[in-house]
Design a protein around this motif. Structure first.
Motif, PDB file in Angstrom:
ATOM      1  N   ASP A   1      49.235  74.118  65.112  1.00  0.00           N
ATOM      2  CA  ASP A   1      50.148  75.124  64.590  1.00  0.00           C
ATOM      3  C   ASP A   1      49.445  75.919  63.493  1.00  0.00           C
ATOM      4  N   GLY A   2      49.187  77.194  63.749  1.00  0.00           N
ATOM      5  CA  GLY A   2      48.539  78.044  62.744  1.00  0.00           C
ATOM      6  C   GLY A   2      47.136  77.588  62.400  1.00  0.00           C
ATOM      7  N   GLY A   3      46.399  77.079  63.369  1.00  0.00           N
ATOM      8  CA  GLY A   3      45.032  76.633  63.115  1.00  0.00           C
ATOM      9  C   GLY A   3      44.943  75.284  62.430  1.00  0.00           C
ATOM     10  N   GLU A   4      46.047  74.535  62.386  1.00  0.00           N
ATOM     11  CA  GLU A   4      46.047  73.209  61.770  1.00  0.00           C
ATOM     12  C   GLU A   4      46.568  72.186  62.764  1.00  0.00           C
ATOM     13  N   LEU A   5      46.020  70.978  62.679  1.00  0.00           N
ATOM     14  CA  LEU A   5      46.514  69.869  63.497  1.00  0.00           C
ATOM     15  C   LEU A   5      47.680  69.221  62.754  1.00  0.00           C
ATOM     16  N   ILE A   6      48.829  69.104  63.406  1.00  0.00           N
ATOM     17  CA  ILE A   6      50.024  68.515  62.797  1.00  0.00           C
ATOM     18  C   ILE A   6      50.470  67.345  63.665  1.00  0.00           C
ATOM     19  N   VAL A   7      50.576  66.154  63.063  1.00  0.00           N
ATOM     20  CA  VAL A   7      51.059  64.995  63.809  1.00  0.00           C
ATOM     21  C   VAL A   7      52.577  64.920  63.637  1.00  0.00           C
ATOM     22  N   LYS A   8      53.273  64.778  64.763  1.00  0.00           N
ATOM     23  CA  LYS A   8      54.738  64.757  64.767  1.00  0.00           C
ATOM     24  C   LYS A   8      55.227  63.471  65.403  1.00  0.00           C
TER      25      LYS A   8
ATOM     26  N   GLU B   1      56.410  65.734  59.289  1.00  0.00           N
ATOM     27  CA  GLU B   1      55.170  66.185  59.918  1.00  0.00           C
ATOM     28  C   GLU B   1      54.033  66.034  58.913  1.00  0.00           C
ATOM     29  N   ARG B   2      52.911  65.505  59.385  1.00  0.00           N
ATOM     30  CA  ARG B   2      51.764  65.290  58.510  1.00  0.00           C
ATOM     31  C   ARG B   2      50.561  66.039  59.063  1.00  0.00           C
TER      32      ARG B   2
END
Length: 159
Positions: A57-64, A84-85
Motif C-alpha cells: 500500500d503506497g510503496g510500503e509492505l503492510i501486514v494485516k 496493521e503493522r
C-alpha cells in the motif's frame, strides 16, 4: 562475558497453515514496526499468524490480520491486537514483490516470526495458491514417507 553468547535466532511463531495452503516460491526476511508492549507480548509468545496476509500500500509492505495478544502489564500502552503493522524492506525489494504479485498473481504471506540478535524479524513468503489435488498429493506423499520410515524402523534398519 565473551563465553556466553545468545543464540542467533529464537522462533516466536510459525504459520504452518501457509505451507499447507500455498507453494512458497521465495522467502524474504523483513523487519517489523512494533510498539514496546507488543514486543513484550511476543517474548511471552502471544501471537497468531494463522489468518494474516501482507498488502503493498503506497510503496510500503503492510501486514494485516496478525493478532498480537495485549501485554498483561501494559495498561494504557497496549494497542489494538489486530492493527496493521508496517514491514521494513528495501524499496527495490518492495517494487519487485509488487510486480510479482501483479503479473503472476502471487500472494504475500507471513511464514514465521522470530527474534534475530534481539530484533523481531518476519519471514515473508511469495506464494502461489495450491489446488485441492496438490494438497491431496502432498498428504499422500507424507503418508507414504511415514509408512516407509515405520517399516524400516520395525525391521531394525536405520537409513
Amino acid at each position: 562475558m565473551p563465553g556466553k553468547e545468545k543464540p542467533a535466532t529464537k522462533t516466536i511463531a510459525t504459520n504452518r497453515e501457509a505451507r499447507h495452503e500455498y507453494f512458497v516460491m521465495e522467502a524474504l526476511e523483513t523487519g517489523i514496526e512494533l510498539k514496546g508492549t507488543e514486543v513484550k507480548s511476543l517474548r511471552a509468545g502471544g501471537v497468531n499468524l494463522k489468518d494474516s496476509w501482507v498488502d503493498i500500500d503506497g510503496g510500503e509492505l503492510i501486514v494485516k490480520g496478525m493478532h498480537i495478544t495485549p501485554y498483561d502489564h501494559g495498561n494504557i500502552f497496549n494497542t489494538d491486537p489486530t492493527r496493521e503493522r508496517r514491514l521494513l524492506a528495501h524499496k527495490s525489494e518492495i517494487r519487485r514483490l509488487h510486480q510479482q504479485c501483479k503479473l503472476q498473481g502471487y500472494t504475500l504471506v507471513p511464514l514465521s516470526l522470530y527474534f534475530k540478535h534481539g530484533r523481531v524479524k518476519l519471514e515473508l513468503g511469495l506464494c502461489k495458491g495450491k489446488k485441492l489435488y496438490d494438497k491431496r498429493a502432498d498428504a499422500a506423499r507424507r503418508d507414504a514417507k511415514r509408512s516407509i520410515d515405520r517399516a524400516l524402523k520395525s525391521n531394525g534398519h536405520l537409513y
